[in-house]
Design an enzyme around this catalytic site. Structure first.
Site, PDB file in Angstrom:
ATOM      1  N   CYS A 196      -4.912   2.502  -3.828  1.00 44.76           N
ATOM      2  CA  CYS A 196      -3.680   2.963  -3.146  1.00 44.76           C
ATOM      3  C   CYS A 196      -2.509   2.001  -3.335  1.00 44.76           C
ATOM      4  CB  CYS A 196      -3.911   3.217  -1.654  1.00 44.76           C
ATOM      5  SG  CYS A 196      -5.057   4.538  -1.336  1.00 44.76           S
ATOM      6  N   GLN A 200      -5.246  -5.234   6.717  1.00 48.88           N
ATOM      7  CA  GLN A 200      -6.279  -6.099   6.116  1.00 48.88           C
ATOM      8  C   GLN A 200      -6.293  -7.496   6.708  1.00 48.88           C
ATOM      9  OE1 GLN A 200      -8.531  -4.972   4.158  1.00 48.88           O
ATOM     10  NE2 GLN A 200      -7.646  -3.010   3.526  1.00 48.88           N
ATOM     11  N   LYS A 253     -11.205  -0.240   9.855  1.00 51.18           N
ATOM     12  CA  LYS A 253     -11.395  -1.421   9.008  1.00 51.18           C
ATOM     13  C   LYS A 253     -11.863  -2.626   9.822  1.00 51.18           C
ATOM     14  CE  LYS A 253      -7.711  -0.019   5.846  1.00 51.18           C
ATOM     15  NZ  LYS A 253      -8.482   0.690   4.834  1.00 51.18           N
ATOM     16  N   HIS A 275       0.867  -1.183   0.000  1.00 51.66           N
ATOM     17  CA  HIS A 275       0.000   0.000   0.000  1.00 51.66           C
ATOM     18  C   HIS A 275       0.903   1.233   0.000  1.00 51.66           C
ATOM     19  CE1 HIS A 275      -2.883   2.896   1.683  1.00 51.66           C
ATOM     20  NE2 HIS A 275      -3.849   2.049   1.355  1.00 51.66           N
ATOM     21  N   ASP A 333       2.394  -4.710   8.043  1.00 46.00           N
ATOM     22  CA  ASP A 333       1.207  -3.896   7.760  1.00 46.00           C
ATOM     23  C   ASP A 333       0.012  -4.849   7.815  1.00 46.00           C
ATOM     24  OD1 ASP A 333      -0.935  -2.658   6.587  1.00 46.00           O
ATOM     25  OD2 ASP A 333       0.125  -1.967   4.805  1.00 46.00           O
TER      26      ASP A 333
END
Lengths: 160, 403
Positions: free
Chosen positions: B362, B198, B221, B118, B195
């Site tokens: 992104c 998600q 999220k 991202h 990261d």
């Protein structure tokens, strides 16, 4: 580009009456502003309008939707040209209206909205017309032919 | 797990637009909020909206207790050893930026990443490259778009100081083999930043089991409020990091010429924080715990399998990225030949209130490297149902007829 211009005019007018269209007018304005300064349209306005219209058509006719989607640019140019021709003709008509009014001095019976002094006398008296006749007090008969004789008109015949 | 029952907790899902229910498939961008989260935030504002950690009156104490409880709840949720390893941020982006600016990387140090990062895990390192002369290396995916672990191994060296890598990709939902990545990185004494924006909302993520040094994720999220995020860091590492933002609440004492920083996490949380939202985020965590993330993952995969199966029969539709739904989780990214991705998204919305994301999500670098202008992305979550999926498929079938 073309749809931005057409949409700006249409949505700006509709935006006077409904806030819903003001958002679209703003987007169209932004799009036109960017296009005339040779920058890409940031808001993807063309795309939004194309997709919205295609989607609506898709519910009615797939063929029409497919055609519109494929030839959207050409169709939007046609509509833009029609819009501008209409605007020019409307502007000419408005100019004539303000300059000459609706009366043609040579044909005083054309004075529907405007009464020319000395030509038409608007004082028709009501007359007793039959149930299926139109009397001279009806709006169509507001302007007289230079006299105050009452005319009652029925289908195909005129009685005095 | 009963998705229909879960839906009752979400006020937005009770809405109808143009007489039709909402099919919300934009969860990789933003999830909806359950009543419990909204109530928890409202309670702060209505009952104890005071300063945390500064004021010693009753309201201040109550706020401090709730806020620090939120930290404990979140620490437990990700398997952190202690709550002091949890730093509150605004989002994943802020967490990664904090690290990029706090790790004392020098010229010649190498930061390794995948080719599907991202922008928030790409640009901070690019800037650091320009500022300090650090080197960046990108591990290219295999032809089937899965992670090339051999390529990664070959790129590792003693000069690699940081592996900053995505856990589950937001472009296609693919989850990288993070345990293997961590093991290889550790063999080379490199720090691992994960990261997890998600992954944490959708599956069990335990920082100690994975062995990562840092992990960042966002609250919005995972049913939490907007403007909330978390950066986890191993405590011994956090102790030695210098904060890049300082001010109120970060220091023990100051003189006109000096200051003494507080220990982590306080030294990284400068200024007055978003207390209500963090308390809301903790409530979101409790909600997810009640449902169970293993159930959420299973539910999303079931829906994804169904959608993928239906899509495979559609003329001109191509799923991008990793193809196997078992590896993708709840994200399906696709394009339709001859119809632009934004058009598809607008028409899905217009036809059936199906809300998806369109564009490059992104991850411009990945799309641009493959000359793909963009895609439509449907991302699922716990409140999506089979009916939602069917509505989506029906609308897609209609749209593909435009070709």
């Amino acid at each position: 580009m073309s749809i931005c211009v057409a949409a700006l005019v249409v949505f700006a007018f509709m935006g006077v009456f409904s806030a819903r269209y003001r958002y679209w007018a703003k987007e169209a304005f932004d799009c036109v502003g960017r296009r005339v300064t040779l920058r890409p349209c940031k808001t993807e306005f063309n795309q939004k309008v194309r997709a919205k219209i295609t989607s609506k058509l898709l519910k009615k006719s797939q063929k029409a939707a497919r055609f519109t989607h494929k030839h959207f640019e050409a169709i939007s140019w046609v509509f833009t040209i029609i819009l501008f021709v209409s605007l020019i003709l409307t502007a000419g008509g408005l100019y004539n209206l303000f300059t000459y009014g609706t009366c043609d001095p040579a044909q005083p019976d054309s004075c529907i909205f405007t009464v020319q002094e000395g030509v038409c006398a608007p004082a028709c008296m009501p007359c007793n017309c039959g149930p299926h006749e139109i009397g001279c007090d009806a709006p169509e008969y507001k302007a007289c032919n230079g006299n105050c004789q009452c005319v009652c008109e029925s289908m195909g015949s005129v009685t005095s | 797990m009963d998705a229909k029952k879960i839906r009752e907790d979400f006020p937005v899902l009770q809405r109808e637009i143009s007489g039709k229910p909402i099919v919300y498939f934009d969860n990789a961008c933003m999830t909806l909020k359950p009543r419990q989260v909204i109530q928890a935030m409202n309670e702060y504002y209505e009952n104890y909206s005071a300063c945390v950690g500064r004021s010693i009156h009753k309201l201040g104490n109550e706020a401090t207790e709730k806020y620090e409880n939120a930290r404990k709840t979140i620490a437990k949720f990700i398997g952190a050893k202690k709550e002091k390893e949890v730093i509150f941020t605004r989002n994943t982006t802020e967490g990664i930026n904090l690290l990029a600016n706090s790790l004392n990387l020098q010229k010649g140090d190498i930061v390794l990443a995948s080719d599907r990062e991202h922008n928030s895990n790409l640009i901070p390192w690019q800037i650091l490259g320009k500022k300090k002369g650090i080197e960046r290396r990108i591990v290219k995916s295999k032809p089937d778009e899965t992670f090339d672990i051999e390529g990664f191994k070959n790129m590792m060296s003693k000069d690699v100081k940081v592996v900053s890598i995505i856990h589950s990709s937001n472009l296609d939902g693919y989850t990288l083999p993070i345990k293997e990545i961590v093991d290889i990185a550790k063999d080379n004494k490199a720090l691992v930043i994960l990261d997890a924006a998600q992954s944490v909302p959708h599956k069990e993520v335990n920082v100690r089991k994975l062995g990562v040094d840092f992990l960042a994720f966002s609250g919005h999220k995972m049913l939490g409020p907007t403007g909330t995020g978390v950066l986890y860091g191993r405590y011994d590492l956090l102790e030695n990091l210098n904060p890049f933002m300082v001010g109120g609440d970060t220091v023990e004492r100051t003189t006109y010429d000096s200051f003494r920083l507080l220990p982590p996490p306080e030294k990284f949380e400068a200024g007055l924080q978003n207390y209500a939202s963090m308390i809301g985020l903790a409530e979101a965590v409790r909600y997810l715990d009640r449902v169970g993330r293993e159930n959420i993952e299973k539910h999303e995969k079931e829906l994804s399998r169904f959608i993928t199966g239906e899509m495979q029969g559609m003329d001109g539709l191509k799923i991008i990225g990793v193809q196997d739904p078992e590896l993708r989780g709840g994200i399906i990214s696709f394009e339709i030949d001859g119809i632009e991705y934004h058009d598809v998204a607008i028409m899905l919305d217009d036809q059936a209130n199906v809300m998806v994301r369109s564009g490059q999500h992104c991850v411009h670098s990945w799309f641009n490297a493959r000359n793909i202008p963009g895609s439509v992305r449907a991302s699922l979550y716990l409140y999506n149902t089979k009916e939602d999926a069917e509505t989506f498929i029906e609308a897609l079938k209609t749209i593909t007829k435009l070709r």
